[in-house]
Write an enzyme that holds these catalytic residues in place. Structure first.
Site, PDB file in Angstrom:
ATOM      1  N   GLU A 120       0.935 -36.781  29.690  1.00 49.64           N
ATOM      2  CA  GLU A 120      -0.088 -35.795  29.334  1.00 49.64           C
ATOM      3  C   GLU A 120      -1.460 -36.440  29.138  1.00 49.64           C
ATOM      4  O   GLU A 120      -2.418 -35.757  28.768  1.00 49.64           O
ATOM      5  CB  GLU A 120       0.342 -35.020  28.069  1.00 49.64           C
ATOM      6  CG  GLU A 120       1.588 -34.180  28.310  1.00 49.64           C
ATOM      7  CD  GLU A 120       1.868 -33.161  27.206  1.00 49.64           C
ATOM      8  OE1 GLU A 120       1.132 -33.143  26.195  1.00 49.64           O
ATOM      9  OE2 GLU A 120       2.828 -32.386  27.369  1.00 49.64           O
ATOM     10  N   GLN A 176      11.971  15.030  10.748  1.00 48.72           N
ATOM     11  CA  GLN A 176      10.892  14.258  11.330  1.00 48.72           C
ATOM     12  C   GLN A 176       9.625  15.093  11.392  1.00 48.72           C
ATOM     13  O   GLN A 176       8.535  14.618  11.055  1.00 48.72           O
ATOM     14  CB  GLN A 176      11.298  13.830  12.743  1.00 48.72           C
ATOM     15  CG  GLN A 176      10.372  12.813  13.323  1.00 48.72           C
ATOM     16  CD  GLN A 176      10.259  11.617  12.418  1.00 48.72           C
ATOM     17  OE1 GLN A 176      11.257  10.997  12.069  1.00 48.72           O
ATOM     18  NE2 GLN A 176       9.062  11.277  11.974  1.00 48.72           N
ATOM     19  N   HIS A 214       7.045  15.408   8.512  1.00 46.98           N
ATOM     20  CA  HIS A 214       6.187  14.284   8.101  1.00 46.98           C
ATOM     21  C   HIS A 214       4.723  14.547   8.430  1.00 46.98           C
ATOM     22  O   HIS A 214       3.834  14.104   7.696  1.00 46.98           O
ATOM     23  CB  HIS A 214       6.628  12.983   8.775  1.00 46.98           C
ATOM     24  CG  HIS A 214       7.756  12.305   8.065  1.00 46.98           C
ATOM     25  ND1 HIS A 214       7.669  11.893   6.762  1.00 46.98           N
ATOM     26  CD2 HIS A 214       9.003  11.977   8.470  1.00 46.98           C
ATOM     27  CE1 HIS A 214       8.814  11.333   6.393  1.00 46.98           C
ATOM     28  NE2 HIS A 214       9.648  11.382   7.406  1.00 46.98           N
ATOM     29  N   TYR A 252       0.832  -1.187   0.000  1.00 52.11           N
ATOM     30  CA  TYR A 252       0.000   0.000   0.000  1.00 52.11           C
ATOM     31  C   TYR A 252       0.873   1.247   0.000  1.00 52.11           C
ATOM     32  O   TYR A 252       1.753   1.393   0.849  1.00 52.11           O
ATOM     33  CB  TYR A 252      -0.927   0.023   1.228  1.00 52.11           C
ATOM     34  CG  TYR A 252      -1.845   1.211   1.151  1.00 52.11           C
ATOM     35  CD1 TYR A 252      -2.963   1.174   0.329  1.00 52.11           C
ATOM     36  CD2 TYR A 252      -1.555   2.393   1.824  1.00 52.11           C
ATOM     37  CE1 TYR A 252      -3.787   2.275   0.189  1.00 52.11           C
ATOM     38  CE2 TYR A 252      -2.369   3.503   1.687  1.00 52.11           C
ATOM     39  CZ  TYR A 252      -3.478   3.436   0.866  1.00 52.11           C
ATOM     40  OH  TYR A 252      -4.285   4.535   0.716  1.00 52.11           O
ATOM     41  N   GLN A 260     -10.743   0.960   1.658  1.00 53.16           N
ATOM     42  CA  GLN A 260     -11.291   0.126   0.586  1.00 53.16           C
ATOM     43  C   GLN A 260     -10.178  -0.650  -0.136  1.00 53.16           C
ATOM     44  O   GLN A 260     -10.373  -1.803  -0.535  1.00 53.16           O
ATOM     45  CB  GLN A 260     -12.125   0.962  -0.396  1.00 53.16           C
ATOM     46  CG  GLN A 260     -11.435   2.170  -1.000  1.00 53.16           C
ATOM     47  CD  GLN A 260     -11.510   3.424  -0.114  1.00 53.16           C
ATOM     48  OE1 GLN A 260     -11.848   3.335   1.074  1.00 53.16           O
ATOM     49  NE2 GLN A 260     -11.191   4.579  -0.683  1.00 53.16           N
ATOM     50  N   ASN A 280      -3.032   6.510   6.430  1.00 52.29           N
ATOM     51  CA  ASN A 280      -3.714   7.343   7.423  1.00 52.29           C
ATOM     52  C   ASN A 280      -4.483   6.464   8.410  1.00 52.29           C
ATOM     53  O   ASN A 280      -4.368   5.239   8.390  1.00 52.29           O
ATOM     54  CB  ASN A 280      -4.644   8.345   6.720  1.00 52.29           C
ATOM     55  CG  ASN A 280      -5.743   7.635   5.919  1.00 52.29           C
ATOM     56  OD1 ASN A 280      -6.041   6.464   6.150  1.00 52.29           O
ATOM     57  ND2 ASN A 280      -6.328   8.350   4.975  1.00 52.29           N
ATOM     58  N   SER A 300       5.161   8.875  13.149  1.00 53.46           N
ATOM     59  CA  SER A 300       6.605   8.763  13.017  1.00 53.46           C
ATOM     60  C   SER A 300       7.305   9.610  14.088  1.00 53.46           C
ATOM     61  O   SER A 300       6.725  10.558  14.621  1.00 53.46           O
ATOM     62  CB  SER A 300       7.017   9.216  11.622  1.00 53.46           C
ATOM     63  OG  SER A 300       8.341   8.837  11.353  1.00 53.46           O
ATOM     64  N   HIS A 309      -1.784 -40.422  21.026  1.00 56.60           N
ATOM     65  CA  HIS A 309      -0.411 -40.042  20.711  1.00 56.60           C
ATOM     66  C   HIS A 309       0.552 -41.164  21.078  1.00 56.60           C
ATOM     67  O   HIS A 309       1.494 -41.463  20.347  1.00 56.60           O
ATOM     68  CB  HIS A 309      -0.015 -38.776  21.488  1.00 56.60           C
ATOM     69  CG  HIS A 309      -0.579 -37.507  20.938  1.00 56.60           C
ATOM     70  ND1 HIS A 309      -1.910 -37.205  20.982  1.00 56.60           N
ATOM     71  CD2 HIS A 309       0.013 -36.448  20.323  1.00 56.60           C
ATOM     72  CE1 HIS A 309      -2.115 -36.015  20.427  1.00 56.60           C
ATOM     73  NE2 HIS A 309      -0.962 -35.534  20.016  1.00 56.60           N
ATOM     74  N   GLU A 349      11.582   5.129  17.121  1.00 55.68           N
ATOM     75  CA  GLU A 349      11.613   4.566  15.769  1.00 55.68           C
ATOM     76  C   GLU A 349      12.973   4.890  15.123  1.00 55.68           C
ATOM     77  O   GLU A 349      13.682   4.005  14.692  1.00 55.68           O
ATOM     78  CB  GLU A 349      10.474   5.187  14.963  1.00 55.68           C
ATOM     79  CG  GLU A 349      10.385   4.710  13.528  1.00 55.68           C
ATOM     80  CD  GLU A 349       9.400   5.538  12.710  1.00 55.68           C
ATOM     81  OE1 GLU A 349       8.954   6.605  13.200  1.00 55.68           O
ATOM     82  OE2 GLU A 349       9.106   5.147  11.569  1.00 55.68           O
ATOM     83  N   HIS A 350      13.304   6.180  15.067  1.00 53.60           N
ATOM     84  CA  HIS A 350      14.608   6.617  14.552  1.00 53.60           C
ATOM     85  C   HIS A 350      15.426   7.157  15.714  1.00 53.60           C
ATOM     86  O   HIS A 350      14.969   8.052  16.419  1.00 53.60           O
ATOM     87  CB  HIS A 350      14.453   7.759  13.539  1.00 53.60           C
ATOM     88  CG  HIS A 350      13.541   7.439  12.393  1.00 53.60           C
ATOM     89  ND1 HIS A 350      12.217   7.803  12.383  1.00 53.60           N
ATOM     90  CD2 HIS A 350      13.772   6.805  11.219  1.00 53.60           C
ATOM     91  CE1 HIS A 350      11.657   7.409  11.238  1.00 53.60           C
ATOM     92  NE2 HIS A 350      12.568   6.800  10.510  1.00 53.60           N
ATOM     93  N   ASP A 363      15.957   6.981   5.346  1.00 58.91           N
ATOM     94  CA  ASP A 363      14.628   7.135   4.741  1.00 58.91           C
ATOM     95  C   ASP A 363      14.671   6.831   3.249  1.00 58.91           C
ATOM     96  O   ASP A 363      13.676   6.396   2.669  1.00 58.91           O
ATOM     97  CB  ASP A 363      14.125   8.572   4.934  1.00 58.91           C
ATOM     98  CG  ASP A 363      13.560   8.802   6.325  1.00 58.91           C
ATOM     99  OD1 ASP A 363      13.417   7.825   7.067  1.00 58.91           O
ATOM    100  OD2 ASP A 363      13.256   9.960   6.661  1.00 58.91           O
TER     101      ASP A 363
END
Lengths: 434, 434
Positions: A413, A258, A261, A125, A187, A210, A236, A418, A325-326, A359
């Site tokens: 068991e 950063q 973004h 995506y 969708q 998003n 981020s 088994h 994250e970074h 990046d």
């Protein structure tokens, strides 16, 4: 400027707190309805949503090969070269991650194997919005290519001309992506997870988006007939560790990278030098004035935090508590501090390693665990495009050697069948021996 | 007996359909309430639930080291030896999975690294119920031990005597599990994910359980302050591929091994030999009469499916469509067919490799993707107890070499600050050169 050592444990948590994520019942319900409609109506629903949100005149969800080629040809040589460079570095780094199958004899006659294989069908995506993101196409498409995924499809919202950014078409073609579909949002996620007449069902969905995309990914990953997803998402973020030797202009530029973004981006500077912090703050103001995306970066920088630590060790303690994250380490001899750094999605060492390097083009993946997930999730890598399964083969000797232990455990068991599956075989071996 | 070639595409899907999973709003709500109460009240809530469901007199959630040792000492030498054998094989196989860190130069002056590190804190869930499951302790505890997870805790419901099965204590001690807590169900999952006064918060939760446990794992994995989980769950299942050379008693015993796990277990036999299928069915009836868990296995076997294929290739086609958790291949020269087998959690090759071998002692992990998840999820392995992060370090030369590409890509994406973070550094390098 916050002085770390003056804070209580609770205040430390507050100083590193992340903003709450959109997670409303309203969002869940809207996304649930979109998924249900795509499931019931297929292409019709996806077309309808896409016409409503992205492209009123959209004729087909498929971007034709002709259009892909025509778009790719429009990329300027400079950008094409840059994409090629990034592609090569990302490919080199992800090829180095190709795992080896394992075959081992655990007990004489007992062979155990672990095999790695590419996922069959992956859905990538790529968000639309203000700027095209060819870099994200590379970050998802290159590992899918290196893993050897047979079917690689990409969904991205079309522009008003029923097309996409040339750079995305160019990068997708480089990665051998078979099919590009013109749709976005929840969708698109629903279509990839469940399949429609046109869009094939995939095994796993990758990529940022998003709050609708994020929620849709969560929802389809909860369905047994849905798809796996790359990792949970969050805004981020960057944490910069800097000492008095750091260049405040570099530090400011990394914080602003950063911040641009999105207004919910997190930027945190932790330093053992009050003067470095003051200089970086001033540099942020100066640089902000020159940025085209200042209206996005400014609100994010208003929430930026500047933390003064007593020592580098204490600064790293704050960094470990945040699990960025970074994580950018602009400390003299930065590499020496690696053993003390516990958590980060990706670490950028020294003055010449800005976040933009990772990046775009150094070779590491820019899809990283954010929102504290660096503690329990991995940076995206080749292994996320593969699955592992095991094989075992016992010879007659293997059964003789291991049978008694299996039977004892099955009996402990209380699992008779088994036990019997082994007892019958042991008996057959005995009769064969006789 | 179903003849595969006589089925339409839709009937093929029906023939391999899995039973719907409990997924009611009621379950979601009940589990949500348990998690909320554990979050609000901590130990008090966990104790209260445990007294209600498991052990009315429970004094403490902690199983003392003294009690662990005393319980472990009660295990019979035969079972202790069997656990030791299984432990060694599982350890050998998971040690073979230790990954290597990667460090590579993608462009001169650009160093990229991938590092693997153990998760800090893992929570292992072991169900209670009719039989103790020391094998599951090993399947979760050994990889946690081999990975080097610093904190390994185990939750399992206590019996009426405020204790647990000796075999579980013995296996846990072998795996170096630091702490055993006496609680089960959704409350145990909530406690591990969110932490209580007594039970430390973990990064990831592993292990099987009933529908409450499964739902609780899903819910805490959706929370940003929760925990990661091993994989989605479903009822256990086996598919046996057999030809006319297979021993019908072995085939029947393997189907029954699966069936005795629970009435919702799935057992499917696919063969190109009608007589093998008839003989296996008869053997199932004979063996069922001797099993102590016949009342569990019988309803599962009533839902068993026997599918007749025209050829081994067609049988494998059915197997690939099903994507079984356990795939047993009792075909002559079974290994030759591996390249055609697409999906399975674990594959058992040949007549001497019953499911019980992998369930207990061969060395492979018995935590496997079920319910069709073998298409997009992995068998549990060492990597699930680790996380990956990346490092990058550019030298001055690295920045010189890669800077222009990064700037071109940042410009193409309209991200000024990203471009500037490089431009400032390139400028500094030029001035340094001058």
């Amino acid at each position: 400027m916050i002085t770390w050592s003056s804070l209580s444990e609770n205040e430390k948590k507050q100083a590193l707190a992340r903003p709450a994520m959109a997670n409303s019942q309203q969002l869940k319900q809207t996304v649930g309805e979109i998924i249900a409609r795509v499931e019931a109506e297929g292409d019709g629903a996806v077309l309808d949503y896409t016409r409503k949100f992205d492209c009123p005149d959209l004729k087909s969800l498929v971007l034709s090969q002709e259009n892909i080629d025509a778009l790719a040809a429009k990329v300027t040589p400079e950008v094409a070269n840059a994409i090629d460079t990034a592609f090569n570095n990302i490919k080199t780094f992800h090829e180095a991650q190709v795992p080896s199958d394992i075959a081992i004899t655990t007990t004489p006659g007992v062979q155990c194997e672990l095999r790695f294989t590419a996922l069959d069908a992956v859905g990538l995506y790529i968000p639309g919005g203000s700027a095209p993101l060819p870099s994200t196409v590379l970050m998802l498409g290159v590992p899918a290519l290196v893993a050897g995924c047979e079917n690689k499809l990409l969904c991205t919202p079309p522009n008003k001309e029923q097309l996409i950014a040339p750079e995305i078409a160019y990068a997708a073609r480089k990665c051998g992506i078979d099919k590009i579909f013109l749709c976005g949002g929840a969708q698109a996620v629903a279509a990839m997870a469940l399949g429609t007449e046109t869009i094939p069902q995939v095994d796993k969905i990758f990529g940022p988006g998003n709050s609708f995309v994020t929620e849709a990914k969560q929802q389809v990953s909860q369905r047994a007939d849905g798809a796996a997803i790359d990792m949970p998402a969050g805004p981020s973020e960057v944490l910069v560790l800097a000492d008095e030797f750091a260049n405040p202009e570099f530090v400011a530029a990394d914080l602003l990278s950063q911040a641009e973004h999105g207004p919910d981006s997190q930027a945190i500077l932790v330093s053992n030098s009050a003067s470095l912090i003051e200089e970086a703050k001033a540099a942020v103001e100066r640089q902000l004035a020159t940025l085209s995306r200042a209206e996005i970066a400014r609100p994010a920088m208003e929430n930026a935090r500047y933390i003064l630590a007593d020592s580098i060790e204490q600064a790293i303690e704050a960094s470990n508590a945040y699990a960025a994250e970074h994580l950018i380490v602009q400390i003299e001899n930065a590499r020496d501090y690696l053993p003390k750094i516990k958590y980060a999605g990706s670490i950028f060492l020294g003055p010449w390693s800005p976040e933009s390097a990772g990046d775009y083009a150094s070779g590491t993946n820019h899809v990283l665990p954010t929102y504290g997930y660096a503690k329990n999730y991995s940076s995206l890598g080749l292994l996320d495009f593969m699955r592992r399964y095991t094989i075992q083969e016992l010879s007659e000797d293997g059964m003789r050697n291991l049978g008694p232990a299996i039977m004892a455990l099955a009996a402990a068991e209380g699992l008779d069948a088994h036990e019997q599956a082994v007892a019958l075989r042991m008996q057959a071996l005995k009769q064969g021996d006789a």
